[in-house]
Write an enzyme that holds these catalytic residues in place. Structure first.
Site, short mmCIF file in Angstrom:
data_model
loop_
_atom_site.label_atom_id
_atom_site.label_comp_id
_atom_site.label_asym_id
_atom_site.label_seq_id
_atom_site.Cartn_x
_atom_site.Cartn_y
_atom_site.Cartn_z
N GLY A 90 0.76 -1.25 0.00
CA GLY A 90 0.00 0.00 0.00
C GLY A 90 0.79 1.29 0.00
CG MET A 93 8.56 4.78 -4.56
SD MET A 93 9.60 3.33 -4.81
CE MET A 93 9.16 2.88 -6.49
N GLY A 97 12.74 10.44 -7.68
CA GLY A 97 13.37 10.77 -6.40
C GLY A 97 14.66 11.52 -6.66
N GLY A 99 18.63 11.57 -6.00
CA GLY A 99 19.75 10.77 -5.53
C GLY A 99 20.65 11.64 -4.68
CE LYS A 153 20.40 2.97 -2.11
NZ LYS A 153 20.91 4.35 -2.10
CG HIS A 186 24.25 0.05 -0.93
ND1 HIS A 186 24.52 1.25 -0.34
CD2 HIS A 186 24.31 0.30 -2.26
CE1 HIS A 186 24.72 2.17 -1.26
NE2 HIS A 186 24.60 1.62 -2.44
CB SER A 226 20.42 -2.02 -3.93
OG SER A 226 21.14 -1.29 -4.89
CB SER A 275 23.98 5.51 -12.57
OG SER A 275 24.72 5.41 -11.38
CG LEU A 277 20.54 11.76 -15.30
CD1 LEU A 277 20.70 13.13 -14.64
CD2 LEU A 277 19.55 11.83 -16.45
CE LYS A 319 25.32 15.19 -6.78
NZ LYS A 319 26.32 16.04 -7.49
P1 NDP Z 1 23.32 10.18 -12.20
O1 NDP Z 1 23.18 9.27 -13.36
O2 NDP Z 1 22.12 10.59 -11.47
O3 NDP Z 1 24.15 11.43 -12.69
C1 NDP Z 1 24.48 12.48 -11.85
C2 NDP Z 1 25.22 13.53 -12.67
O4 NDP Z 1 24.34 14.07 -13.64
C3 NDP Z 1 25.74 14.68 -11.85
O5 NDP Z 1 27.02 14.99 -12.35
C4 NDP Z 1 24.77 15.80 -12.15
O6 NDP Z 1 25.37 17.08 -12.11
C5 NDP Z 1 24.38 15.48 -13.58
N1 NDP Z 1 23.06 16.00 -13.90
C6 NDP Z 1 21.94 15.91 -13.14
N2 NDP Z 1 20.90 16.47 -13.76
C7 NDP Z 1 21.35 16.93 -14.94
C8 NDP Z 1 20.77 17.63 -16.01
N3 NDP Z 1 19.46 17.95 -15.98
N4 NDP Z 1 21.53 17.95 -17.08
C9 NDP Z 1 22.85 17.63 -17.11
N5 NDP Z 1 23.47 16.98 -16.11
C10 NDP Z 1 22.73 16.63 -15.03
O7 NDP Z 1 24.41 9.47 -11.24
P2 NDP Z 1 24.47 8.78 -9.83
O8 NDP Z 1 25.44 7.70 -10.02
O9 NDP Z 1 24.69 9.77 -8.78
O10 NDP Z 1 23.06 8.07 -9.59
C11 NDP Z 1 21.96 8.71 -8.99
C12 NDP Z 1 21.68 8.19 -7.59
O11 NDP Z 1 21.49 6.78 -7.60
C13 NDP Z 1 22.82 8.38 -6.59
O12 NDP Z 1 22.92 9.72 -6.17
C14 NDP Z 1 22.41 7.41 -5.51
O13 NDP Z 1 21.38 7.96 -4.72
C15 NDP Z 1 21.90 6.23 -6.34
N6 NDP Z 1 22.95 5.20 -6.60
C16 NDP Z 1 22.75 3.96 -6.05
C17 NDP Z 1 23.66 2.95 -6.27
C18 NDP Z 1 23.44 1.62 -5.66
O14 NDP Z 1 24.37 0.78 -5.66
N7 NDP Z 1 22.26 1.34 -5.14
C19 NDP Z 1 24.87 3.14 -7.10
C20 NDP Z 1 24.94 4.46 -7.69
C21 NDP Z 1 24.01 5.44 -7.44
P3 NDP Z 1 25.22 18.12 -10.88
O15 NDP Z 1 25.32 17.33 -9.62
O16 NDP Z 1 26.31 19.07 -11.12
O17 NDP Z 1 23.87 18.78 -10.99
#
Ligand code: NDP
Length: 364
Positions: A90, A93, A97, A99, A153, A186, A226, A275, A277, A319
């Site tokens: 229920g 989400m 979100g 990151g 995590k 994690h 994860s 990730s 992006l 993120k």
């Molecule tokens: P992302 O793929 O989210 O990429 C983040 C990068 O993209 C940053 O450099 C950011 O720049 C840039 N960016 C964000 N928005 C834009 C935009 N609109 N245009 C251009 N560039 C942009 O990478 P992450 O690896 O950080 O993944 C996201 C989240 O996933 C992590 O923060 C974490 O919470 C989670 N994660 C979980 C993992 C796991 O093992 N469970 C492993 C890896 C990540 P800037 O910051 O300068 O805005």
């Protein structure tokens, strides 16, 4: 319900309802032929029930030609406004979100909340949960905790039951969030405390049992994993008293992981894309196809990539530290990719992972 395709599926008969990859038993590799045949079959009296339905998967491998049906070229109506999913049990989400890996500014959290983000992805290993907590504090003080969906995590060296418990309670305290909406393991690795050395004396059952007790006590609302493979999820599902509802894995057009995502959906787990992006690399954000689609849709490349995942019902946790990026990434529910646009992104699949660890071997 959202799925990997662009339109609702109305399967009858034996076919399962999430066609996330091109099924091996399809006679044709051509989308146009498959769609045509399904229309004929459903029109024919007594047509075989397994052939009825709407092809809703990604472009079959090798097909880059746009579909021939006019309706396939139109903007996709399905789920374009759907920004949340309801988890088994229920909880609601939000599909988007923020990151927080390497997030180092309280202001980014304020901007995110102002822009409408209500889902925050955290982890003990990011070592910034107090900062994230500061960013959320005013919102929570206003009595709005219930609007948020907060994930944390446990790290690999926190798998021993007492360490898992301590970690989650400490994360909740640092985040100032009273309870966690979702706690994830994690990685499927148990290490000895403070090391990167596997600890065979700690089983997944031990760790999961400790997390289940935190749910029983009201500290945690949902459990998940994860970086788990389908096989590891099946094992967990076979004995867990409280079932996992999420697997957070790397997902983007280079790495769609359709088998994993589709298999999880059929077993009641949602996928959340980390990730999305490309992990601060330019390969994806700067890819000419992504840039071309962004121009076509009058959005930025990041929005194209995020939309590709949410349109198949996958959550995204980009993120962003800069305010502009935070706001851009929030605006992904006001447009849709057409089938043809989505197919162009599907064709980018090359298996590239941005997140790899020397201590982890990927399965399935
Ligand atoms: P992302 O793929 O989210 O990429 C983040 C990068 O993209 C940053 O450099 C950011 O720049 C840039 N960016 C964000 N928005 C834009 C935009 N609109 N245009 C251009 N560039 C942009 O990478 P992450 O690896 O950080 O993944 C996201 C989240 O996933 C992590 O923060 C974490 O919470 C989670 N994660 C979980 C993992 C796991 O093992 N469970 C492993 C890896 C990540 P800037 O910051 O300068 O805005």
């Amino acid at each position: 319900m959202a799925n990997d395709g662009s339109r609702p599926v109305e399967w009858a008969g034996q076919a399962f309802s999430y066609l996330l990859h091109h099924p091996k038993n399809m006679e044709s590799q051509s989308y146009a032929q498959a769609a045509h045949r399904s229309v004929q079959a459903s029109a024919a009296p007594g047509g075989r029930s397994t052939a009825r339905g709407v092809w809703d998967g990604p472009a079959p491998q090798g097909s880059s030609a746009p579909p021939t049906h006019a309706e396939d070229m139109a903007p996709t109506p399905a789920d374009s406004q759907q920004s949340t999913v309801t988890l088994p049990g229920g909880s609601v989400m939000p599909l988007l979100g923020i990151g927080t890996y390497k997030l180092d500014s309280v202001e980014a959290l304020h901007t995110a909340l102002d822009a409408g983000y209500r889902h925050v992805d955290c982890a003990s290993v990011y070592k910034n949960q107090e900062l994230v907590g500061k960013g959320l504090a005013d919102f929570i003080k206003e009595g709005r905790r219930g609007e948020l969906f907060i994930t944390t995590k446990i790290w690999n060296d926190e798998h021993a039951p007492e360490d898992a418990r301590r970690s989650v309670l400490q994360s909740i305290a640092e985040l100032g969030c009273q309870y966690a909406d979702l706690v994830l393991i994690h990685w499927p690795h148990a290490w000895k405390a403070g090391t990167e050395e596997e600890d065979p004396s700690v089983t997944l059952q031990d760790t999961w049992g400790a997390l289940e007790r935190l749910v029983d006590e009201g500290h945690v609302r949902n459990l998940g994993v994860s970086n788990f493979s389908l096989g590891q999820i099946e094992d967990l599902l076979s004995w867990a008293r409280i079932k996992p509802v999420v697997n957070q894995v790397e997902l983007h057009p280079f790495l769609p992981q359709r088998k994993l995502v589709g298999g999880m959906l059929r077993k009641g787990l949602r996928a959340i894309a980390y990730s999305p992006l490309g992990h601060s690399k330019t390969d994806l954000l700067g890819h000419p196809v992504v840039e071309e689609l962004a121009k076509e849709l009058d959005v930025v490349p990041a929005q194209v990539l995020l939309r590709w995942n949410v349109q198949r019902g996958v959550g995204v946790i980009p993120k962003a530290g800069s305010a502009g990026h935070v706001r851009e990434n929030a605006d992904i529910f006001s447009f849709s990719l057409t089938y043809a646009q989505k197919a162009k992104l599907d064709a980018l699949e090359n298996g590239k992972r941005f997140v790899n660890s020397s201590w982890h071997n990927w399965e399935d």
